[in-house]
Design an enzyme around this catalytic site. Sequence first.
Site, PDB file in Angstrom:
ATOM      1  N   TYR A 142      52.530  -4.744  94.649  1.00 51.29           N
ATOM      2  CA  TYR A 142      52.626  -6.202  94.802  1.00 51.29           C
ATOM      3  C   TYR A 142      53.336  -6.583  96.093  1.00 51.29           C
ATOM      4  CZ  TYR A 142      51.299  -6.525  89.849  1.00 51.29           C
ATOM      5  OH  TYR A 142      50.650  -6.420  88.647  1.00 51.29           O
ATOM      6  N   LYS A 187      51.031   7.726  87.096  1.00 48.01           N
ATOM      7  CA  LYS A 187      49.669   8.258  87.252  1.00 48.01           C
ATOM      8  C   LYS A 187      49.777   9.424  88.226  1.00 48.01           C
ATOM      9  CE  LYS A 187      45.259   7.772  86.316  1.00 48.01           C
ATOM     10  NZ  LYS A 187      44.718   8.051  84.965  1.00 48.01           N
ATOM     11  N   ASP A 219      47.420   5.502  81.487  1.00 42.87           N
ATOM     12  CA  ASP A 219      46.273   5.226  80.615  1.00 42.87           C
ATOM     13  C   ASP A 219      46.581   5.666  79.181  1.00 42.87           C
ATOM     14  OD1 ASP A 219      46.362   7.719  81.785  1.00 42.87           O
ATOM     15  OD2 ASP A 219      44.221   7.884  82.188  1.00 42.87           O
ATOM     16  N   ASP A 243      54.062  -4.478  84.675  1.00 44.59           N
ATOM     17  CA  ASP A 243      53.534  -5.824  84.467  1.00 44.59           C
ATOM     18  C   ASP A 243      52.537  -5.795  83.300  1.00 44.59           C
ATOM     19  OD1 ASP A 243      52.798  -8.433  84.808  1.00 44.59           O
ATOM     20  OD2 ASP A 243      51.744  -8.144  86.707  1.00 44.59           O
ATOM     21  N   ASP A 247      53.308  -6.789  78.983  1.00 41.27           N
ATOM     22  CA  ASP A 247      52.520  -7.803  78.267  1.00 41.27           C
ATOM     23  C   ASP A 247      51.898  -7.206  77.002  1.00 41.27           C
ATOM     24  OD1 ASP A 247      53.095  -9.882  79.898  1.00 41.27           O
ATOM     25  OD2 ASP A 247      51.021 -10.340  80.451  1.00 41.27           O
TER      26      ASP A 247
END
Length: 353
Positions: A142, A187, A219, A243, A247
């Site tokens: 980001y 990852k 994942d 992020d 959620d």
Amino acid sequence: MEKNIAVIKGDGIGPEIIAEAIKVLRKIEKKYHHVFHLTDVLAGGAAIDATGCNLPQESIDQLLASDSVLLGAVGGPKYDDQPPANRPEKALLMIRSKLGLFANLRPAVLFPQLADASPLKESIVAQGIDFVVVRELTGGIYFGKHETNGDQAVDVMPYSVMEIERIARVAFDTAMVRRKKVCCVDKANVLDTSKLWRKVVTDVAKEYPEVSLSFMYVDNAAMQICKKPSQFDVILTENMFGDILSDEASMITGTIGTIPSSSLGETSRGMYEPIHGSAPDIAGKDQANPLGTILSVAMMLKYSFHLEQEAADIEEAVNKVLDNGYRTADMMSEGMKQVGCRTMGDLVASYIE
Ligand code: NAD
């Protein structure tokens, strides 16, 4: 203990939920003989209304002078035509940056009394959901370079050892006051940044011999959060993965009205807020659920002021209110007693004694 707390009531339901959180904080102050000096600070829409600017310099000075910050929520349709730099939500990003808040902690706790609200199967929920996502907040993709050249676009995901070390310490410190388990989500089979994360987090773990460390690909983590959330205590992860996973973690607990969060930096000063927004659709109707904000106060007491018993008192009071069947409209189910925002705050405060 004497502390200065900056309070940003914000917009929409912000002032209503903050009023209830302060009611509870005042009960704790009285019970334990602390002194909390509260300063109202303008930010977001309320600051635009009063001064034209979403985060006036005076507000920044007040925040920097505080020991911690409590925030309701900012924003609303009234401010939709503001230029991007003066939007209410932009004020929050500026506060995080000015206060050096690089860590976001979001607990995913399912109150057994609200188990029906979870979209997960009963057999999974029955094992309990109680973990925290520790998300790096100011680095990664980001904040890397974003570039579009013709039909190609690139987003860069930079991380330095220093950035990983400091967020890893937050995760391990958090685990030390919980069940002493950190799962670092990455990852590493693909990304160099993830390989660096693994190396640095493994090194930091040596400072915390009591905490067990595991690694999981993102994942798989996304699946495991739905399949067996009870396995997690502290999930440590980088900005974008955090992020998304935070959620998902909120979702499995069923209601956004009860979830607190904190943003922390190098110092003990943090910013504490419920995860939901300013809910303009119910603002001024005494319908908002104040529990996320009340539990944010508990987080502030625990993480910024190390007042663990006081925080536990608030959590227990919330549990009691739910045990006794009181629900705001967003949590309502058959056979329960519906109450408004103010009554919910009164009830929690009354159980503090
Ligand atoms: P929202 O979280 O405000 O509302 C989503 C839905 O959840 C609405 O139906 C609302 O009534 C309900 N809801 C939210 N909080 C509740 C509570 N405490 N009790 C009962 N019901 C609750 O999200 P949105 O509608 O997408 O955003 C509204 C405004 O809030 C926007 O301006 C947005 O930018 C802003 N926002 C601010 C923050 C923040 O201040 N940190 C975070 C998210 C959104």
